[in-house]
Every structure is written in structure tokens, then in C-alpha cells.
Design an enzyme around this catalytic site. Structure first.
Site, PDB file in Angstrom:
ATOM      1  N   HIS A 281       0.822  -1.222   0.000  1.00  0.00           N
ATOM      2  CA  HIS A 281       0.000   0.000   0.000  1.00  0.00           C
ATOM      3  C   HIS A 281       0.855   1.272   0.000  1.00  0.00           C
ATOM      4  O   HIS A 281       0.332   2.358  -0.281  1.00  0.00           O
ATOM      5  CB  HIS A 281      -0.922   0.030   1.226  1.00  0.00           C
ATOM      6  N   HIS A 672      -5.254 -44.086 -31.573  1.00  0.00           N
ATOM      7  CA  HIS A 672      -6.196 -44.280 -32.679  1.00  0.00           C
ATOM      8  C   HIS A 672      -6.871 -45.649 -32.623  1.00  0.00           C
ATOM      9  O   HIS A 672      -7.880 -45.860 -33.320  1.00  0.00           O
ATOM     10  CB  HIS A 672      -5.473 -44.164 -34.022  1.00  0.00           C
TER      11      HIS A 672
END
Length: 1106
Positions: A281, A672
Site C-alpha cells: 500500500h 487411434h
């Protein structure tokens, strides 16, 4: 006809035949005394009828030598007559015994263009490794340069020597640090860290951020009495001062700098600074919110101005917005290439301005000022109660895509996940500095979890809801809409702008193209889970499984077939060279049993494959030709069982906790393979079998995530699990509107599963080649990982094909080894680190080996390598527009099922190639590492470029030709001797008036073939050296022959195929073309030849911008 003796039958004494090399097979009949008249061809084995004598060609150089299993006499017996094994291989044949003369060789015919192409491909096979390795020489994988190790921990008891004198209950108190230290000691984390000595920040270092007047004011507080300290404190917002405040604030800033210096110097990999007071801050001239000096801002300036870094990422996850850090850098001056040096990202509670610090600048509309516009990213939460899922979504959807280009319910485990994600940036150079946190229990647990992540411990399971809440999605959507103009990786295509040509997309989106009512999937947190692993990384972190017998599967008719044994031998050899193999635990390989194969495959199919054992070559060819792009040999069944069994062995080790993760270097690939059919080089579906086997071991439907990043869609995995909600299948693949292998609609975005499995199949189909890191990483971050986090898998399986890698002959894409390593690193946050990679495709030996090595490094805990300088200079910072379309389409389809995807980003133009902003990444300089993160994205997307495996839309080609191309005699599908016949598909003619703009690649792996310009220079008017044509001619940049183009007589094309010289320069337009990449190239290496040709052609110098 006498059948040829199988090579496996040639065993002498107690010798075992070696695994065979890829080669063609020829069978001939000889009369006595004619053996020396037979000329053996490269890559060929000759079987002699009658004598059963084998004449093997010398081993292919790309196959690593295997340990001999027989004595030298046995090796000599396998040589042709007159050939003896020597230290460098077989010597030349000696003269035959009859009159000491050899029979004259048969006459040789002049090779035609097809034969020249075949021979050129064979020669390039020997060159490709050296070429790609030279192009990837920027990869710092060498074992002699180890990655920095060790996590630094900085703490000093003096930091507890101040407190609020007038309010003993003030939240910012010494107990914050003492509680954290006690917790870290109890968890055994302190002893695992490298201590870093705290120090005071110098005045010069503080003045990097704060003004001299503010520094003098702070120094004066050391001599003030309590009354003056309180009076001064009251002039600021939420601040108290103590006589030791100034000293401790300097000590806190200096401690952060000490850790940063250790990390940047390479002494440590990362670090944590336990400090107070907080700092984010604090502004240039004022203290605020418990903060005196802004430690992180000082560290960022120090890294830039004192350590020479150009880009620093500051991530602020404190619940309060760090307005001080934002204000310091919001108009930060830019460094070279017009790029600001600090990117500030804050995720904080805002409550529409009602939460402290109550500033409009804390909203997402604050994006920076002036030259810093776009480099402040605020993500404000507008309600309390945000959970782990909200923060994870913020990182995945907003922070990480850019970085690669109070009353909250966040669990401590979440901070471990966030820290692990940040470690994927900047080569892992991350420094955590303590800011806020005022609930001592959650503070200590959160710091402990974050430090464990820095040390490499697996990310613990998350608690709470799996999906982000609507308020979080609204905040993220707003921030995405604001920052998409600055960051191309955040761009989004609205649902209404999406085409819905893919089968199933209209049904998924609704008839009007909108989003149908959400379908609520089962909540993962309500389902049983595996017991969380120990919080520490096991001693044997990564398992490695491999079996040499898998090299016995080979193509007998095509020695240059891309799926060849060298794929795994080269990959394993690279792991050994880099010292990665010895860091892994070798797991025992085994054969998959028949009951295990039947978990995914039909009994009839398993029986058909088993029956191939012992078949003759002609029968094997016929068996393989039944399927799409499949070959078989006598050992194929055993190799496929080994591949599946090795992956199952990895599952056993991971689920038993023997290792945290594992890598299976296996072939043949499997994704596959259908339940009843082989397909695309794949016989058994190893990854699918692993998922089913894991569920069998667990005794219940274990939640399994399968991520398939092979360039080809895993049709087999999808079909096996499309009705199963326990397995989430995600595939990133090239689709080309169904024209890319395996073809058809199965890989489209509209395929989401069936029945109870709807929503559990997620396809991301690329519609063109050249997808690279800039496409794959956003797909992983913005789509795959959010869905995976909501699914909460208990095991992650990766179908790790590397045929999307740069240089792969089948994929045509541009994913770098670093890109693969980053994806593997990020996936390790899931399933408590239970992750298994199983090799699928990848047909460039060097690219596959390097990519697999980076993944293994990531699994071992080495953060991904930073992008190399040569790849950090993109031609364009934008992802391919078609890739944005694919991501948005898949997201729109699946938001029905997954709440994490229900973002409502403001609409934007579908064409992302237009620059809509000041473009923070217009041209990034070579990547710099920072102590708090990195800002780097790569882009090698090239629109309109062809690829080695592209076909017109609507056409589907096989993964590889089923009919082998052989030199000389072969076996065709009908079983007759002679060259097989095959028909090709011609692409449709382009319109005569079509105009195309092609952007060249900025680099390719074949630039090393460019030779210096000859002393005699160039002759741009020289005719073709073959036909004498003076039309459109090119010059070879390796041998500098001048030959005509493909549109004249094609002599340069034939020369490139025959010689293996890929780089050529056009005398017509001075463009440079690479035959191997099938792309235009523009790189400084080409400038000497271009400059000379330009001077000779136009009489002036080449413009500097070119």
C-alpha cells in the site's frame, strides 16, 4: 516356393538375435556361385532361397547400438561372405574365390525424378538430426549446466521488535511472524530450505521508489516519543509508528532484496521472504494501510536498474488492492522495443468500491496510464466468500495467458496451486514476499503450503466448490473484455459470430446458436476420492518405463516409415545424455495380459492380432492392409502388448505411491486404436487401457482425465469413453474441417459424448497448420485446465504425441520443447500430482527427443525453461484467428456442461489479426527472467501456409500411404512382385485472380545448411544448369547451383530432393524458401545472399527494414 527363414530364427549356439532394424525384404533364387552378383540396397535384407543366408546391411546410424548378446564369431557369421566386422562396422567385401575377380555388376539405369526423391529423403534422414539440433542449440538442457536448486528462506527475529504502542489488539502484530515460523518448523520445511541472511536496505535502494523527503521523514521517527508517533500516524490512513518501525521497514526491504539477488545470481531457484511490516500500500511519498516502504516495488526497480532485467511480473493476491504498487508503475517508462518493464496483476476484494482502500483505481477499468497503458490488470471481487475455484479461474483465464505473452474462503492449499502456476514463468525464478494476512491459523497454513510448493511438493487437493461463482465469472469477464485490446491471448469470439458447420455444434449450441440451459454435472466434491498423497515429494519422484523389445516392431516394406524404432531409442538416449534417466526410478516393463487387453478391446480383435505371430511377410502385409495406415511384422503383437503393459506398470507405481508421476517411452502408439480395429500406426490403445486398469485397481470408477495433445485426434480413446462420465477426454488436434487424419466428424467441437457421457468429451480442433505455443498454451489455460479443475481428476493421463512439434514431418505445427514442458508443469497441479505421460506420435527424432526431455524435467520438478531469444521475437503477437475461433467455439459448446466456462466477454471482431491497441507486445525483446515472474509469449503462426500433411478442405488423406514405395522389387497388396501402384489425390486448381499475402517464418531449423556466398559472387542472369532456361530460376544456398523453378522444368525441386539441400533463393523476387519446412523464411542468416542479389538486380542496397 520355399518361404524365407524369419530373421528371428537365425540363432547360433546360445546367441539371441538382436532387435532388427527397419529394412525392406527381397527374396531371390540363385544358382551356385552367383551370390556375389547380387547388389544389396540400403535398408534391405536379402533372403537367399536354399542356403537361407542373410545379408544384413550395416545398422542405421540413428539407432543406438544394442548390447551384443552373442560372441564375435556369431556376429561374423551374420555378415555377407568376405565381410568381417571391424571397430567401425563391416568392411568392404573381399574379392571372391574364383580367379580373385568379382562378377560384373548389372547395368544401372539413370534415376528418374521419383527415385531421386526417394533417395533424397533417405539422405535427409541422416541430416535431419544435426539440422534440428543446430536449430535448437539455444535449448540449455545440458547436464553440465545444472538448473539452480534450493529454496531460500529469509527471516530475522528483529522484525518482531515493533508493535502498536497504543493498541495491543492491532492486527498487524509480531505474532504474525512468530506463528508462521513455528508452523514451518513443525512441518519440517525450515530444514529443507537454504537460509538467506537478512540485511538492511540502503538509502540508495529505498530511493529507487520513494522520495528523499519521505525517506527523511521515516528516519526521523526513530527518535520520536510515543505522542509524536501517534500524532504522525493519525495523519495517514491505517498506520501506526514505533521507534523501531524505520529500522524494521529497512530490514524488510533489504531482506526481499537479499532473496532476489540470490535467485537472480543462480544461487537459488526461488525463495520466500518472511517480513513485516507489509509494503504494497505504500506510495512514493506516503505510508498507508500498515505499510511504510514498498518492498516489492523496490525489488522490481532493483531487478531492472541494478540487475539489468527488462520485464518483471508482480502478482498481488492480498485481499486488499495494492494501490501503492499500482501507482508506482502505472505509467512506468518503457524499455527498448517500446515495452514497459513491469506488469502489475492484482486480484482483490472490491465490493464495488465499498472495501478498503475504496478507490476507483482498484476497479478493472484502471489499466495504467500513458506508456504503461495495458500493464495494470485489476481483478476486483465484488462480493465476499470467494473460493479456491474463483482464484484458480482468475489465474487460468486472465493472469497466465498474459504472463505467457478480506472475508474470503480461500483454503491454504489454493496458495500452493497458485505458487506452482507462477513457477512456470521466468524459468522458475519466483520470490514470495509476505504482505497481509491477519488470521493467524490460515496465515500460517497458507505460508506453509506456498513454501512447500516452492520446494517442489505436490499440490494438495482443493476444498470447497469446484466451479467459480457467478460473481467471480462476471468480474473475470469484465476484466477480459477490458484487456483483450491490449493482450492478444485474451481475445475472444462471441458465440453469435461463430460458424456452426461442424456436425453436432448446432445441437450443442441450440438451434439459434445461443446457449441452452445449463446441465449440472455431478459435483466432484461429493464423490469419493483417493487418499491424498504425503505432503512431501517422494524420494523417487518420477518413474520411467521402457523395454528394448518394442524396437522389434518395424515396417518390413518401408525403411523410412515415420513410425520406426529409432523414435524410442533416440528419446531414451537423449534422456541418458542429459542425466535425466538416472534421476528417475526405472519401473519394471511387462506384457499386458489378455484380460487387461479385453478392458478396452474385443476378444475377436485381440485374437486377430495374436494370430499375426509367425505369419510370412506377404500375409503380414495383407493383415496390416485391412486397417487404415497400419503395418505389421512378426513381433508387432508382442511390442503392442509391451507398450500397453509398460503404461499399466506406470499406473501401478503412481497409484501405489511408489512415484509421484511417471513417463512411459513406448511404441507402437495407441490412441487411434478402436475396440475392434487398428488404426493410424496404433494396435492397442495403451492410454485407454491405463484408464480402465486404474479404475479396476481402485475398485470403483476413478475420475480420470485424459489429455491428448498429439496432433491427430485420438478417435479410439474418444469412442471408448464417449458414454462414460468417469473419464474426461480432452483433445487438442489438427482438424482441417475433417480433412486431417483420421478424418471425419469425430474430432469436431460438436462431439461432446453420448448419454451419461455428454460433456465429458472436449475437442479443440485446429482448422489450419502452424499452431504453436501461442495457440496451445491459451487452449490449456483458458479451456482445458478450468474444466479439469472443475472435474477434479484423481489421475491424469497424457497421450503425449509430439507430432505438433516444430519440424515434425506429419504435423505441420510449431510447438516448442519449452511449450510442451510448460504444459506438463501446469498439469502437475491436478490430481495431487498423479500424472502419467505415455508417448504417442512424434516423427522428427530430434524434436521428439527434446520435447520429451523437457517434459521429464518438468515432472522431476525443474521449472520449464524460459523461451529462447531466437523464439521470443514473434512475427506477430496474435494467435491465429482460426485458433481463437476454435477455442471460442469449444468454450461455447461446453459452457452448457461446465460452469467455469460461462464467461460473458464483450463481443469483439472475429479477425484478431487487426491491431486494436497500443499493443504492449508489438515486438518483445529477447526474454528476460525476473524474480517475480516473466512476460513472454511466442508466436510463429503463419496464415495461408501449407504443411507437409495438408489437403484441400473436404478431402481426407491417410496418415501415411498404405502402399509402400520401394526401390526395385517389393510386395504389393496383391502379393505379386513388383512396385506397388498407388493413386494420389490432386488438389483443386486455385482461381487465377486469387491474391495471397504470406508472412515468412522468422526462423527455421534448416538455416544451418546456408553456406557463405562464394568468392565469385552470384550471377542473377545465369541460366538453369540443367536445361539452360533463363526464366524463373533459383539458387541453392548450400551449393549455389542455379536451377529452374517447379513452374518451368522443376530442376531445383529435383535437386533439393536428391541433395537434401533445403534452402533456396529466388532470383525473381529475392524470396527464400525452405523445402523441408515448406515455408518462406526471413532471417539474418540469409541477408548476405539477399543483399548481393538485390544489389546486382536493382543497382542499389537492400532497404534496412527488409
Amino acid at each position: 516356393m520355399v518361404s524365407p527363414t524369419p530373421p528371428s530364427a537365425h540363432v547360433q549356439g546360445n546367441c539371441v538375435a538382436q532387435p532388427r532394424l527397419p529394412r525392406a525384404v527381397r527374396m531371390v533364387s540363385l544358382r551356385a556361385g552367383q551370390s556375389d552378383s547380387i547388389r544389396q540396397r540400403p535398408g534391405e535384407t536379402i533372403f537367399l532361397k536354399g542356403g537361407e543366408q542373410v545379408k544384413p546391411f550395416p545398422p542405421h546410424p540413428d539407432l543406438q547400438p544394442l548390447t551384443p548378446t552373442c560372441n564375435p564369431p556369431c556376429l561374423a557369421a551374420a555378415m555377407p561372405p568376405g565381410v568381417s566386422p571391424g571397430p567401425e562396422g563391416p568392411s568392404a567385401p573381399a574379392p571372391s574365390g574364383r580367379a580373385g575377380r568379382r562378377a560384373p555388376p548389372p547395368p544401372r539405369r539413370s534415376p528418374g525424378l521419383p527415385e531421386a526423391k526417394r533417395r533424397g529423403r533417405a539422405r535427409r534422414l541422416h541430416q535431419e538430426v544435426a539440422e534440428l539440433q543446430d536449430g535448437l542449440q539455444h535449448l540449455d538442457l545440458a547436464a553440465e549446466k545444472p538448473v539452480p536448486s534450493g529454496t531460500g528462506l529469509a527471516y530475522d527475529k528483529e522484525l518482531t521488535s515493533f508493535h502498536c504502542l497504543w493498541d495491543k489488539s492491532f492486527p498487524e502484530c509480531p505474532a504474525r511472524l512468530t506463528s508462521i515460523w513455528t508452523k514451518l518448523v513443525e512441518d519440517g520445511l525450515v530444514e529443507r530450505c537454504v537460509p538467506v541472511q537478512a540485511r538492511l536496505a540502503t538509502e540508495e535502494e529505498i530511493l529507487l521508489v520513494h522520495s528523499p523527503q519521505f525517506l527523511a521523514l521515516m528516519a526521523s521517527t526513530a527518535d520520536m516519543e510515543e505522542g509524536k508517533l501517534r500524532a504522525l500516524s493519525d495523519t495517514y490512513d491505517s498506520v501506526y509508528l514505533h521507534p523501531n518501525s524505520y529500522h524494521c521497514a529497512r530490514l524488510a526491504a533489504g531482506t526481499v532484496l537479499a532473496v532476489v539477488d540470490k535467485v537472480l545470481s543462480g544461487e537459488l531457484r526461488n525463495g520466500l521472504a518472511l517480513i513485516r511490516p507489509p509494503g504494497h500500500h505504500a506510495q512514493r511519498e506516503r505510508m498507508e494501510g500498515y505499510c511504510l516502504f514498498n518492498h516489492v516495488a523496490i525489488a522490481a526497480r532493483h531487478a531492472r536498474e541494478r540487475r539489468g532485467l527488462q520485464r518483471v511480473l508482480i502478482v498481488d493476491w492480498d485481499v486488499h488492492h495494492g494501490q501503492g504498487t499500482q501507482f508506482i508503475f502505472e505509467d512506468d517508462p518503457r524499455v527498448s522495443y517500446n515495452t514497459p518493464s513491469v506488469l502489475y496483476f492484482s486480484v482483490h476484494r472490491y465490493d464495488n468500491g465499498a472495501f478498503w482502500p475504496h478507490l476507483p483505481d482498484s476497479d478493472s477499468s484502471a489499466v495504467g496510464r500513458g506508456q504503461g497503458c495495458g500493464f495494470t490488470i485489476n481483478l476486483p471481487w465484488n462480493q465476499p466468500g470467494m473460493t479456491d475455484a474463483d482464484y484458480i479461474s482468475a489465474f487460468l483465464q486472465l493472469l497466465l495467458p498474459v504472463a505467457f505473452e478480506g472475508q474470503m474462503l480461500v483454503s491454504p492449499a489454493c496458495f500452493a496451486h497458485l505458487t506452482h502456476m507462477l513457477l512456470a514463468l521466468a524459468g522458475g525464478k519466483v520470490v514470495l514476499a509476505l504482505e497481509g494476512g491477519y488470521n493467524l491459523h490460515s496465515l500460517t497454513e497458507g505460508v506453509s503450503a506456498a513454501l512447500g510448493s516452492l520446494l517442489g511438493d505436490p499440490c494438495p487437493p482443493l476444498a470447497g466448490p469446484a466451479a467459480p461463482c457467478p460473481s467471480a465469472l462476471q468480474s473475470i469477464s469484465k476484466a477480459l473484455g477490458i484487456h483483450a485490446q491490449f493482450w492478444p491471448s485474451l481475445q475472444h469470439v462471441e458465440v453469435s459470430a461463430l460458424s456452426t458447420e461442424d456436425e453436432g455444434v448446432e445441437e450443442a449450441l441450440g438451434e439459434t446458436g445461443g446457449v441452452p440451459s445449463p446441465v449440472e454435472l455431478p459435483c466432484p466434491e461429493a464423490l469419493p476420492s483417493l487418499e491424498a498423497p504425503p505432503p512431501r515429494r517422494p524420494p523417487a519422484c518420477t518413474g520411467l518405463v521402457y523395454d528394448e523389445r518394442m524396437t522389434q516392431h518395424y515396417n518390413m516394406w518401408d525403411s523410412q516409415h515415420p513410425e520406426r524404432p529409432q523414435r524410442v531409442t533416440r528419446a531414451l538416449s537423449r534422456l541418458q545424455e542429459l542425466g535425466l534417466e538416472r534421476r528417475c526410478l526405472r519401473l519394471p516393463p511387462r506384457l499386458a495380459t489378455e484380460p487387461e487387453l479385453l478392458l478396452c478391446h474385443s476378444p475377436e480383435y485381440v485374437a486377430r492380432l495374436r494370430a499375426t505371430v509367425g505369419l510370412r511377410p506377404r500375409e503380414l502385409h495383407r493383415a496390416g492392409s485391412r486397417y487404415n495406415s497400419v503395418y505389421m511384422c512378426g513381433e508387432s503383437f508382442e511390442a503392442a502388448c509391451l507398450a500397453a503393459g509398460c503404461v499399466l506398470s506406470a499406473v501401478d507405481a503412481v497409484l501405489a505411491g511408489q512415484v509421484q508421476n511417471a513417463v512411459a517411452v513406448v511404441r507402437p502408439p495407441g490412441h487411434h486404436a478402436e475396440p475392434d480395429a487398428a488404426c493410424g500406426f496404433c494396435l492397442f490403445n495403451s492410454v485407454a487401457l491405463a484408464a480402465r486398469y486404474a479404475q479396476q485397481v481402485a475398485g470403483r470408477p476413478l475420475r480420470v482425465l485424459i489429455l491428448d495433445w498429439d496432433i491427430h485426434h485420438g478417435n479410439g480413446i474418444q469412442h471408448i469413453f464417449e458414454e462414460d462420465p468417469s473419464v474426461l477426454y480432452i483433445s487438442l488436434h489438427r482438424y482441417d474441417a475433417g480433412a486431417f487424419f483420421p478424418g471425419g466428424p469425430a474430432g469436431g467441437a460438436g462431439q461432446v459424448g453420448r448419454g451419461q457421457g455428454r460433456g465429458y468429451t472436449l475437442n479443440v480442433p485446429w482448422e489450419e497448420p502452424r499452431a504453436g505455443d501461442l495457440e496451445y498454451l491459451p487452449a490449456l489455460l483458458r479451456l482445458c485446465l478450468p474444466v479439469a479443475y472443475q472435474f477434479r481428476p484423481e489421475l491424469v493421463l497424457v497421450a503425449a504425441g509430439f507430432d505438433a512439434a516444430q519440424g515434425d514431418p506429419l504435423g505441420g505445427c510449431l510447438v516448442t520443447p519449452q511449450g510442451y514442458g510448460t504444459m506438463a508443469w501446469l498439469l502437475a497441479t491436478l490430481a495431487c500430482g498423479r500424472l502419467i505421460l505415455a508417448l504417442e506420435g512424434g516423427y522428427n527424432l530430434a524434436a521428439t527427443a527434446e520435447s520429451l526431455a523437457t517434459c521429464v524435467r518438468a515432472l522431476l520438478g525443474d521449472p520449464p525453461l524460459a523461451p529462447p531469444p531466437v523464439l521470443a521475437l514473434p512475427l506477430s503477437p496474435h494467435p491465429q484467428p482460426s485458433a481463437l475461433h476454435a477455442l471460442s467455439l469449444a468454450s461455447a459448446v461446453h459452457r452448457t456442461y461446465w460452469a467455469c466456462l460461462r464467461l460473458h466477454v464483450p463481443s469483439m471482431d472475429c479477425d484478431a489479426s487487426e491491431d486494436r491497441s497500443p499493443a504492449p507486445q508489438e515486438a518483445l525483446p529477447p526474454d528476460d527472467l525476473s524474480s517475480l515472474g516473466s512476460l513472454s509469449l511466442e508466436d510463429r503462426s503463419q496464415e495461408g501456409m501449407g504443411s507437409p500433411d495438408s489437403v484441400p478442405v473436404g478431402w481426407t488423406r491417410r496418415k501415411m500411404k498404405t502402399e509402400p514405395e520401394l526401390e526395385g522389387v517389393g510386395i504389393n497388396p496383391e502379393g505379386e512382385e513388383g512396385p506397388p501402384e498407388g493413386a494420389g489425390l490432386a488438389a483443386p486448381d486455385l482461381p487465377e485472380d486469387a491474391l495471397y499475402a504470406v508472412t515468412p517464418l522468422s526462423w527455421c531449423p534448416h538455416l544451418s545448411s546456408v553456406a557463405p556466398v562464394p568468392p565469385a559472387g552470384l550471377d542473377i542472369l545465369a541460366p538453369c544448369q540443367k536445361c539452360g532456361c533463363q526464366g524463373e530460376n533459383w539458387v541453392c544456398l548450400t551449393c549455389y547451383q542455379v536451377l529452374c523453378s517447379r513452374y518451368v522444368a522443376g530442376h531445383m525441386v529435383a535437386h533439393g530432393d536428391a541433395s537434401g539441400h533445403p534452402m533456396v533463393l529466388s532470383f525473381a523476387d529475392l524470396s527464400a524458401w525452405c523445402y523441408d519446412c515448406e515455408a518462406y523464411i526471413h532471417h539474418p542468416t540469409l541477408l548476405p545472399a539477399k543483399i548481393l542479389a538485390h544489389r546486382l538486380k536493382f543497382g542499389n542496397e537492400l532497404p534496412a527494414l527488409l
